[in-house]
Enzyme design. Structure first.
Site, PDB file in Angstrom:
ATOM      1  N   HIS A 155       2.345   1.887  -3.208  1.00  0.00           N
ATOM      2  CA  HIS A 155       1.527   2.896  -3.891  1.00  0.00           C
ATOM      3  C   HIS A 155       2.155   4.273  -3.847  1.00  0.00           C
ATOM      4  O   HIS A 155       1.505   5.253  -4.197  1.00  0.00           O
ATOM      5  CB  HIS A 155       0.134   2.960  -3.261  1.00  0.00           C
ATOM      6  CG  HIS A 155      -0.667   1.715  -3.451  1.00  0.00           C
ATOM      7  ND1 HIS A 155      -1.917   1.559  -2.896  1.00  0.00           N
ATOM      8  CD2 HIS A 155      -0.412   0.567  -4.115  1.00  0.00           C
ATOM      9  CE1 HIS A 155      -2.391   0.369  -3.214  1.00  0.00           C
ATOM     10  NE2 HIS A 155      -1.489  -0.253  -3.947  1.00  0.00           N
ATOM     11  N   ASP A 179       0.866  -1.182   0.000  1.00  0.00           N
ATOM     12  CA  ASP A 179       0.000   0.000   0.000  1.00  0.00           C
ATOM     13  C   ASP A 179       0.903   1.232   0.000  1.00  0.00           C
ATOM     14  O   ASP A 179       2.018   1.179  -0.503  1.00  0.00           O
ATOM     15  CB  ASP A 179      -0.939  -0.045   1.209  1.00  0.00           C
ATOM     16  CG  ASP A 179      -2.271   0.657   0.947  1.00  0.00           C
ATOM     17  OD1 ASP A 179      -2.239   1.753   0.350  1.00  0.00           O
ATOM     18  OD2 ASP A 179      -3.315   0.137   1.333  1.00  0.00           O
TER      19      ASP A 179
END
Length: 178
Positions: A97, A74
């Site tokens: 991310h 993430d």
């Protein structure tokens, strides 16, 4: 929210030389803190593991994150509402991310994000590089005085994103801002 380490309503916190490996969710959370210094850390999780943000900062002031290697599924660093005076320097991110401000604006009453500097970062094989994301909702939240300096990106799908219609999974998405 589950995390490996959480600092809440704390001040003068120093973390140095930490390795966080395969957290179930967030690795480090800084919430309602002041004067936090995080140095020389490594965070590692599988690139496909959901909700494994490396470091999440919210409602905190005067936070420094320096010399970090963050590999997650993430956000490497997520910056939430109420973050003020955040300095991020010499962070290597990937997979993951990238570094995200937000998501912001999900709530009508929300503190803003201000005075954020992200400097000398390296992104390798990330979905995003540097990102600001907000919901298309009326909100008191804001983003101001953000500087992204000297970032190097290799094999990054979306190097810079400003998304004012953020809606993960495209379910019940707001479509209008008055």
């Amino acid at each position: 929210m589950m995390q490996t380490i959480s600092f809440v309503e704390s001040s003068r916190v120093k973390v140095k030389g930490l390795l966080s490996l395969n957290s179930q969710m967030f690795h480090i959370v800084i919430n309602r803190c002041r004067d936090v210094k995080i140095n020389d850390i490594r965070i590692v999780a599988d690139g496909k593991s959901p909700n494994t943000d490396g470091i999440h900062v919210q409602l905190s002031t005067d936070v420094e994150i320096r010399n970090a290697s963050i590999k997650t599924g993430d956000d490497c660093i997520s910056i939430g509402p109420g973050t003020k005076n955040l300095w991020v320097e010499r962070v290597t991110c990937g997979p993951g991310h990238g570094i995200s401000i937000g998501s912001l604006g999900k709530d009508r009453e929300e503190e803003g994000v201000q005075n954020v500097t992200v400097k000398k970062t390296v992104f390798v094989g990330t979905d995003n590089g540097l990102r600001i994301k907000s919901w298309a909702n009326p909100s008191s939240g804001f983003v101001q005085r953000v500087r992204f300096l000297e970032s190097l990106m290799s094999n990054v799908k979306f190097p810079l994103i400003i998304d004012q219609h953020y809606c993960p999974h495209n379910i019940n998405c707001p479509t209008q801002v008055p």
